[in-house]
Design an enzyme around this catalytic site. Structure first.
Site, PDB file in Angstrom:
ATOM      1  N   ASP A   1      -8.248   5.842  12.304  1.00 26.09           N
ATOM      2  CA  ASP A   1      -8.413   5.172  11.001  1.00 26.09           C
ATOM      3  C   ASP A   1      -9.283   3.917  11.141  1.00 26.09           C
ATOM      4  O   ASP A   1      -8.962   2.867  10.585  1.00 26.09           O
ATOM      5  CB  ASP A   1      -7.025   4.817  10.445  1.00 26.09           C
ATOM      6  CG  ASP A   1      -7.014   4.614   8.933  1.00 26.09           C
ATOM      7  OD1 ASP A   1      -7.990   5.008   8.272  1.00 26.09           O
ATOM      8  OD2 ASP A   1      -6.027   4.054   8.425  1.00 26.09           O
TER       9      ASP A   1
ATOM     10  N   LYS B   1       5.905  -5.139   8.881  1.00 22.24           N
ATOM     11  CA  LYS B   1       5.549  -3.942   8.111  1.00 22.24           C
ATOM     12  C   LYS B   1       6.815  -3.186   7.723  1.00 22.24           C
ATOM     13  O   LYS B   1       7.648  -2.881   8.583  1.00 22.24           O
ATOM     14  CB  LYS B   1       4.632  -3.073   8.976  1.00 22.24           C
ATOM     15  CG  LYS B   1       3.737  -2.132   8.213  1.00 22.24           C
ATOM     16  CD  LYS B   1       2.560  -1.688   9.109  1.00 22.24           C
ATOM     17  CE  LYS B   1       1.663  -0.700   8.411  1.00 22.24           C
ATOM     18  NZ  LYS B   1       0.460  -0.362   9.173  1.00 22.24           N
TER      19      LYS B   1
ATOM     20  N   GLY C   1       0.824  -1.216   0.000  1.00 25.00           N
ATOM     21  CA  GLY C   1       0.000   0.000   0.000  1.00 25.00           C
ATOM     22  C   GLY C   1       0.850   1.255   0.000  1.00 25.00           C
ATOM     23  O   GLY C   1       2.080   1.197  -0.080  1.00 25.00           O
TER      24      GLY C   1
HETATM   25  N1  LIG Z   1      -1.242  -8.161  12.676  1.00 21.59           N
HETATM   26  C1  LIG Z   1      -1.870  -8.574  11.569  1.00 21.59           C
HETATM   27  N2  LIG Z   1      -2.384  -9.817  11.499  1.00 21.59           N
HETATM   28  C2  LIG Z   1      -3.006 -10.245  10.387  1.00 21.59           C
HETATM   29  N3  LIG Z   1      -3.170  -9.519   9.282  1.00 21.59           N
HETATM   30  C3  LIG Z   1      -2.692  -8.267   9.261  1.00 21.59           C
HETATM   31  C4  LIG Z   1      -2.019  -7.715  10.402  1.00 21.59           C
HETATM   32  N4  LIG Z   1      -1.642  -6.463  10.115  1.00 21.59           N
HETATM   33  C5  LIG Z   1      -2.061  -6.237   8.851  1.00 21.59           C
HETATM   34  N5  LIG Z   1      -2.685  -7.299   8.319  1.00 21.59           N
HETATM   35  C6  LIG Z   1      -3.286  -7.417   6.967  1.00 21.59           C
HETATM   36  O1  LIG Z   1      -2.644  -6.503   6.096  1.00 21.59           O
HETATM   37  C7  LIG Z   1      -3.559  -5.501   5.631  1.00 21.59           C
HETATM   38  C8  LIG Z   1      -2.873  -4.145   5.634  1.00 21.59           C
HETATM   39  O2  LIG Z   1      -2.384  -3.852   6.933  1.00 21.59           O
HETATM   40  P1  LIG Z   1      -2.459  -2.369   7.529  1.00 21.59           P
HETATM   41  O3  LIG Z   1      -1.757  -2.346   8.836  1.00 21.59           O
HETATM   42  O4  LIG Z   1      -3.891  -1.943   7.521  1.00 21.59           O
HETATM   43  O5  LIG Z   1      -1.616  -1.550   6.468  1.00 21.59           O
HETATM   44  P2  LIG Z   1      -1.834  -0.135   5.756  1.00 21.59           P
HETATM   45  O6  LIG Z   1      -1.239   0.851   6.680  1.00 21.59           O
HETATM   46  O7  LIG Z   1      -1.102  -0.267   4.458  1.00 21.59           O
HETATM   47  O8  LIG Z   1      -3.322   0.051   5.576  1.00 21.59           O
HETATM   48  C9  LIG Z   1      -4.773  -5.574   6.544  1.00 21.59           C
HETATM   49  O9  LIG Z   1      -5.973  -5.199   5.910  1.00 21.59           O
HETATM   50  C10 LIG Z   1      -4.780  -7.029   6.968  1.00 21.59           C
HETATM   51  O10 LIG Z   1      -5.485  -7.798   6.021  1.00 21.59           O
HETATM   52 MG   LIG Z   2      -4.943  -0.311   6.764  1.00 24.72          MG
END
Ligand SMILES: Nc1ncnc2c1ncn2[C@@H]1O[C@H](COP(=O)(O)OP(=O)(O)O)[C@@H](O)[C@H]1O
Ligand SMILES: [Mg+2]
Length: 274
Positions: free
Chosen positions: A152, A59, A39
């Site tokens: 968010d 991440k 993203g």
């Molecule tokens: N701790 C986690 N456990 C499982 N899935 C996760 C986790 N963190 C993120 N994801 C998956 O990754 C996607 C994007 O993570 P997110 O933290 O929302 O990133 P962004 O900041 O790019 O929106 C989420 O919609 C979820 O499906």
């Molecule tokens: Mg997100």
């Protein structure tokens, strides 16, 4: 000449935001199993933690958006570290690998609600929606008590597994205790979380809405809801007097669930009797 600058800029960005491949190991510890998302804020990997022999999520911050991202990275990791809630992933570690910043966190089983609603076409009735909102609101009450606003709350940032909800993505979260904001601004941020809870509830409620006409009507006309649910939604969405405290939101949700369950029990006993 401008085109060359543009190409050089894009090439540099691509190098800085390089996405690692499956089976590569990040920081000699996290073996990539899958890329979950690439993203605009960062790249999210599902990994195998070679130390703890468990799955986790890593991440990677985007380097090309350096200034805003360094701030976000600090906020997100500091906030995750201070939280301790079953429905929020725990921070495992922060690290730098090949000059890029990463952090690892607990993997949470489940599907995000956006995928559940749109890919799996999951439908929820009014009482199920309220019960889900209740779970999410108690997570928000926990955060607000700690002085944290999430900032968010959206369907892709909520995971569901066997009916249990978890909240992720603290990339825009703020700790009001450390972030010298004026009192009015703090209240505004708290209310923004409530507004997002209202929006979240609307998404869930619309999952079982069958469009009768092509004409768009407001939700108050399209959805036939219990008056208590409408009252709750109007306050969350600031059409009526906005909520100021999370506990009041929770109280109204619990009341709406109780009233709806009572009327359902009543309706089914009438059905049995007739
Ligand atoms: N701790 C986690 N456990 C499982 N899935 C996760 C986790 N963190 C993120 N994801 C998956 O990754 C996607 C994007 O993570 P997110 O933290 O929302 O990133 P962004 O900041 O790019 O929106 C989420 O919609 C979820 O499906
Ligand atoms: Mg997100």
């Amino acid at each position: 000449m401008e085109a060359i600058h543009w190409i050089i800029k894009k090439a540099r960005q691509a190098m800085m935001d390089h996405q690692y491949a499956i089976d590569q190991t990040l920081g000699q510890r996290y073996k990539i199993e899958k890329v979950l998302q690439n993203g605009s804020y960062g790249i999210i990997y599902l990994c195998w933690d070679l130390d703890s022999q468990q799955r986790c999520v890593v991440k990677q911050m985007r380097k090309s958006k350096k200034k805003e991202n360094v701030e976000n990275y600090k906020q997100e990791t500091a906030i995750l570290q201070m939280l301790d809630h079953l429905a929020i992933p725990k921070l495992i570690d922060t690290f730098v690998y090949q000059d890029k910043q990463f952090f690892s966190m607990e993997f949470i089983e489940g599907k995000n609600i956006e995928d559940a609603l749109f890919d799996s076409e999951q439908k929820y009735n009014e009482i199920e929606c309220l019960k889900m909102l209740k779970q999410l609101t108690s997570i928000i009450c926990y955060l607000h008590e700690k002085g944290v606003v999430h900032g968010d709350i959206r369907i892709p940032n909520v995971l569901v597994h066997h009916g249990k909800l978890c909240l992720i993505d603290f990339g825009l979260a703020l700790n009001l205790h450390t972030d010298n904001k004026a009192r009015e601004q703090q209240e505004h941020l708290v209310q923004e979380d409530f507004f997002d809870l209202g929006d979240f509830l609307l998404f869930l409620l619309y999952s079982s809405y069958d469009e009768e006409t092509k004409k768009d009507r407001p939700w108050t006309e399209e959805l036939s809801l219990d008056p208590k649910t409408t009252h709750l939604l109007k306050r969350l969405l600031q059409i009526d007097e906005p909520y100021r405290r999370c506990e009041d939101v929770l109280t109204d949700i619990v009341e709406a669930i109780t009233l709806l369950s009572e009327s359902e029990t009543h309706a089914s006993s009438v059905r049995v009797e007739s």
